[in-house]
Design a protein around this motif. Sequence first.
Motif, PDB file in Angstrom:
ATOM      1  N   SER A  32      28.960   3.220  45.924  1.00  0.00           N
ATOM      2  CA  SER A  32      29.785   2.024  45.715  1.00  0.00           C
ATOM      3  C   SER A  32      31.251   2.329  45.959  1.00  0.00           C
ATOM      4  O   SER A  32      31.957   1.555  46.601  1.00  0.00           O
ATOM      5  CB  SER A  32      29.601   1.494  44.292  1.00  0.00           C
ATOM      6  OG  SER A  32      28.286   1.057  44.105  1.00  0.00           O
ATOM      7  N   HIS A  33      31.724   3.447  45.436  1.00  0.00           N
ATOM      8  CA  HIS A  33      33.130   3.824  45.623  1.00  0.00           C
ATOM      9  C   HIS A  33      33.444   4.008  47.108  1.00  0.00           C
ATOM     10  O   HIS A  33      34.464   3.509  47.602  1.00  0.00           O
ATOM     11  CB  HIS A  33      33.444   5.106  44.846  1.00  0.00           C
ATOM     12  CG  HIS A  33      34.816   5.621  45.097  1.00  0.00           C
ATOM     13  ND1 HIS A  33      35.936   5.028  44.556  1.00  0.00           N
ATOM     14  CD2 HIS A  33      35.271   6.638  45.864  1.00  0.00           C
ATOM     15  CE1 HIS A  33      37.008   5.669  44.953  1.00  0.00           C
ATOM     16  NE2 HIS A  33      36.632   6.651  45.760  1.00  0.00           N
ATOM     17  N   LEU A  34      32.588   4.713  47.819  1.00  0.00           N
ATOM     18  CA  LEU A  34      32.826   4.940  49.247  1.00  0.00           C
ATOM     19  C   LEU A  34      32.766   3.637  50.036  1.00  0.00           C
ATOM     20  O   LEU A  34      33.546   3.443  50.970  1.00  0.00           O
ATOM     21  CB  LEU A  34      31.816   5.947  49.798  1.00  0.00           C
ATOM     22  CG  LEU A  34      31.952   7.368  49.261  1.00  0.00           C
ATOM     23  CD1 LEU A  34      30.819   8.246  49.785  1.00  0.00           C
ATOM     24  CD2 LEU A  34      33.306   7.963  49.608  1.00  0.00           C
ATOM     25  N   TYR A  35      31.874   2.728  49.659  1.00  0.00           N
ATOM     26  CA  TYR A  35      31.789   1.440  50.335  1.00  0.00           C
ATOM     27  C   TYR A  35      33.058   0.620  50.100  1.00  0.00           C
ATOM     28  O   TYR A  35      33.623   0.049  51.029  1.00  0.00           O
ATOM     29  CB  TYR A  35      30.565   0.647  49.871  1.00  0.00           C
ATOM     30  CG  TYR A  35      30.497  -0.710  50.518  1.00  0.00           C
ATOM     31  CD1 TYR A  35      30.019  -0.852  51.806  1.00  0.00           C
ATOM     32  CD2 TYR A  35      30.964  -1.835  49.862  1.00  0.00           C
ATOM     33  CE1 TYR A  35      29.985  -2.088  52.427  1.00  0.00           C
ATOM     34  CE2 TYR A  35      30.938  -3.073  50.473  1.00  0.00           C
ATOM     35  CZ  TYR A  35      30.445  -3.196  51.744  1.00  0.00           C
ATOM     36  OH  TYR A  35      30.439  -4.419  52.364  1.00  0.00           O
ATOM     37  N   ILE A  36      33.520   0.584  48.867  1.00  0.00           N
ATOM     38  CA  ILE A  36      34.698  -0.224  48.538  1.00  0.00           C
ATOM     39  C   ILE A  36      35.942   0.335  49.217  1.00  0.00           C
ATOM     40  O   ILE A  36      36.726  -0.402  49.802  1.00  0.00           O
ATOM     41  CB  ILE A  36      34.887  -0.304  47.013  1.00  0.00           C
ATOM     42  CG1 ILE A  36      33.788  -1.171  46.401  1.00  0.00           C
ATOM     43  CG2 ILE A  36      36.254  -0.855  46.651  1.00  0.00           C
ATOM     44  CD1 ILE A  36      33.709  -1.093  44.897  1.00  0.00           C
ATOM     45  N   THR A  37      36.128   1.646  49.159  1.00  0.00           N
ATOM     46  CA  THR A  37      37.336   2.229  49.738  1.00  0.00           C
ATOM     47  C   THR A  37      37.265   2.389  51.248  1.00  0.00           C
ATOM     48  O   THR A  37      38.299   2.402  51.909  1.00  0.00           O
ATOM     49  CB  THR A  37      37.641   3.608  49.109  1.00  0.00           C
ATOM     50  OG1 THR A  37      36.517   4.477  49.329  1.00  0.00           O
ATOM     51  CG2 THR A  37      37.913   3.483  47.629  1.00  0.00           C
TER      52      THR A  37
END
Length: 150
Positions: A32-37
Amino acid sequence: MREVMTKSMARNIFYGGSLFFIVIFVGLSIHSHLYITGTSTDHAGITESVAAGKRVWEDKACINCHTILGEGAYFAPEVGNVMTRWGVLDDPDAAFDTLKGWMEAMPTGIEGRRQMPQFNLTDEEIRDLANFLIWTNKINTQNWPPNDAG
């Protein structure tokens, strides 16, 4: 295999299951973090004007009436895609003019209608807010909210 579960078997199942789901949770959090950033947010597009527009949005508590990307109150329309609805997404000057005209016309004084308060924003604040809404409009929301006006 035994018909009765021993304490050590139960403990091993508990620890193994807990470890399995912790690993799944950490993996999904990282994804999720990698997708958002990396995918859904345009970091390069965050200029000083966009950041200042976000501060205007927060200082004037626009979220108390409007939703942005589906979050906020439902008293007033969704503004995460307002620049597309107005047809000014690719023209920052037209976006500024449209937003300025709208905000300066408020409240209209029409009885029985919901009215936006007059915030008496400066031209710079309106331009910053327009740039913030343009930036927000370009976020990949995966078709959320499901309808144009939130």
